[in-house]
Design an enzyme around this catalytic site. Structure first.
Site, PDB file in Angstrom:
ATOM      1  N   LYS A 125       6.684  -6.616 -28.706  1.00 39.62           N
ATOM      2  CA  LYS A 125       6.306  -5.557 -29.586  1.00 39.62           C
ATOM      3  C   LYS A 125       4.571  -4.979 -28.419  1.00 39.62           C
ATOM      4  CE  LYS A 125       4.040  -8.825 -32.455  1.00 39.62           C
ATOM      5  NZ  LYS A 125       4.261  -9.737 -33.575  1.00 39.62           N
ATOM      6  N   TYR A 171     -26.702  -2.443 -17.934  1.00 38.97           N
ATOM      7  CA  TYR A 171     -27.287  -1.844 -18.581  1.00 38.97           C
ATOM      8  C   TYR A 171     -27.823  -2.067 -19.520  1.00 38.97           C
ATOM      9  CZ  TYR A 171     -24.341   2.460 -17.212  1.00 38.97           C
ATOM     10  OH  TYR A 171     -23.080   3.694 -16.517  1.00 38.97           O
TER      11      TYR A 171
HETATM   12  C1  LIG Z   1       4.645 -10.963 -33.631  1.00 37.47           C
HETATM   13  C2  LIG Z   1       5.544 -11.810 -34.221  1.00 37.47           C
HETATM   14  C3  LIG Z   1       5.819 -12.655 -34.219  1.00 37.47           C
HETATM   15  C4  LIG Z   1       5.364 -13.525 -32.911  1.00 37.47           C
HETATM   16  O1  LIG Z   1       4.712 -14.357 -32.673  1.00 37.47           O
HETATM   17  P1  LIG Z   1       4.022 -15.206 -31.492  1.00 37.47           P
HETATM   18  O2  LIG Z   1       2.973 -16.074 -32.414  1.00 37.47           O
HETATM   19  O3  LIG Z   1       3.482 -14.012 -30.462  1.00 37.47           O
HETATM   20  O4  LIG Z   1       5.030 -16.085 -31.064  1.00 37.47           O
HETATM   21  C5  LIG Z   1       7.333 -13.171 -34.929  1.00 37.47           C
HETATM   22  N1  LIG Z   1       7.232 -12.600 -36.533  1.00 37.47           N
HETATM   23  C6  LIG Z   1       6.253 -11.876 -36.144  1.00 37.47           C
HETATM   24  C7  LIG Z   1       6.287 -10.959 -37.698  1.00 37.47           C
HETATM   25  C8  LIG Z   1       5.243 -11.016 -35.309  1.00 37.47           C
HETATM   26  O5  LIG Z   1       4.675 -10.043 -35.897  1.00 37.47           O
END
Ligand SMILES: *Cc1c(COP(=O)(O)O)cnc(C)c1O
Length: 397
Positions: free
Chosen positions: A55, A283
């Site tokens: 994702k 800044y």
């Molecule tokens: C993002 C996600 C994962 C992966 O998690 P990691 O800690 O990056 O391995 C697994 N299951 C769900 C439902 C997620 O949203």
């Protein structure tokens, strides 16, 4: 690419692009990604299927290149947050199941049918809505049920799972393909994680209208596999961060899965100049020089994804040596102290913000601590302005 040709190397993705003309870029080592995947798989029993979580543009690494390489490297399926991300994967290759981890909105449902995607359902309403849609199209849609065992996000609360199971059993045009839960504290609380596992097992035990062997049963994210029990109910894992080589939890918990970081964040020195003792920096004038100093202005700022909390706090590598950040990070530029460099800095020198350089290293985990955030967010925060360069064998430097 389709699954039958997965052994053919996607050569066009092995970019030879030179970084000479870039002022801020990320280097992504696809060969290391493949090695990480093999190492994680090697640490798990053979029967466990590997769902690559990609994702958010594959955690900022680039969906296209990352997914193509993972297809080539032999992952079993993919998981993403929403239907649009899923469609992107489908257009890279066919044949891999794609699970949508987020909720699918009513007006997104047509993608599920058109692109053969597997949604997550958490509510009776979703089951009824999807079933009606599938019925109207005279199709059967595969779905995964999610059980909430203590995350409080998607999924039906485990004590109420019966109502969802009943709705599912009654849904003539939905096929239960899998069931899963998500851990809330797998990186820090093995006891709570074990409790989540047992609540999940309890919920699954109530599924009596189909064979459990026919279902994908999964819970483990990267941190989850640290408490994975080989002869358990699970037959799949959902791995995100770990495949990119990041382990923001005690690596001793990981056992055999040895991984290396695949991501480096780099920029260049714009100019080098001298400032006298007493000059104030950036800044808000949050820093005053306590000595005559050599200063390098680096061509990257928060507009590239260098987090503001690194102001007066973070470090960068130049010639493999750490140089402290002075004053506030600005949108396009960062001011660093190069007075102590053994070899003087020059305009055009490579600056490493994350990763190895000439024997020095700034791990993503340390960078994330400076940023007072987590590694996931740092990766997602490297902006579009930053060119991603793909390599298959990264040399130090
Ligand atoms: C993002 C996600 C994962 C992966 O998690 P990691 O800690 O990056 O391995 C697994 N299951 C769900 C439902 C997620 O949203």
């Amino acid at each position: 690419m389709d699954r039958q040709t997965e052994n053919r190397r996607p050569n066009r993705l092995v970019s030879e692009t030179s970084t000479a003309n870039l002022r801020c870029w990320a280097e992504i080592d696809l060969a290391a990604l493949e090695r990480n995947l093999k190492s994680i798989r090697g640490a798990l029993p053979d029967r466990i299927r590997y769902m690559a979580v990609v994702k958010a543009d594959a955690y900022g690494h680039g969906m296209q290149q990352t997914v193509a390489r993972l297809m080539h490297a032999g992952v079993d399926m993919f998981a993403v947050a929403n239907v649009l991300e899923a469609v992107n994967i489908r257009e890279i290759g066919t044949g891999w199941p794609i699970i949508v981890l987020g909720a699918t909105l009513a007006n997104e449902e047509s993608y599920l049918f058109e692109y053969d995607l597997i949604p997550t359902v958490s509510t009776v309403e979703e089951v009824e809505r999807l079933n009606a849609n599938a019925k109207q199209r005279e199709k059967t849609l595969k779905v995964h049920i999610k059980i909430d065992t203590g995350m409080g996000r998607l999924g039906i609360w485990h004590e109420y799972a019966d109502s969802l199971f009943d709705a599912m059993r009654a849904a003539s045009h939905l096929e239960l393909d899998g069931i899963y839960t998500h851990f809330a504290a797998a990186d820090r609380d093995p006891e709570f994680t074990r409790m989540q596992r047992s609540l999940f097992a309890g919920a699954i035990a109530k599924i009596d209208w189909i064979e459990l062997d026919d279902l994908l049963i999964h819970a483990d994210n990267s941190a989850g596999i640290t408490t994975f029990a080989p002869n358990s109910i699970y037959n799949a894992v959902r791995i995100g961060l770990l495949q990119f080589g990041i382990t923001p939890y005690p690596s001793s918990m990981l056992g055999k899965a040895e991984t290396t970081p695949i991501f480096r964040f780099k920029s260049r020195v714009g100019i080098v100049k001298t400032l006298p003792e007493g000059a104030t920096i950036s800044y808000g004038r949050t820093r005053r020089l306590e000595r005559d100093s050599q200063i390098a202005i680096v061509c990257a700022g928060y507009g590239d994804g260098v987090p503001l909390p690194l102001s007066n706090r973070g470090e960068v590598l130049i010639h493999g040596q750490r140089c402290p950040i002075l004053g506030k990070i600005t949108m396009d530029q960062t001011i660093v102290d190069v007075t102590d460099l053994r070899k003087p800095a020059q305009s055009g020198d490579v600056v490493t913000l994350i990763g190895e350089q000439d024997g020095g290293e700034i791990p993503l985990e340390e960078f994330s601590e400076w940023a007072r955030t987590i590694s996931w967010e740092v990766l997602c925060s490297v902006t579009k302005r930053v060119t991603r360069i793909y390599r298959t064998d990264m040399k130090t430097g």
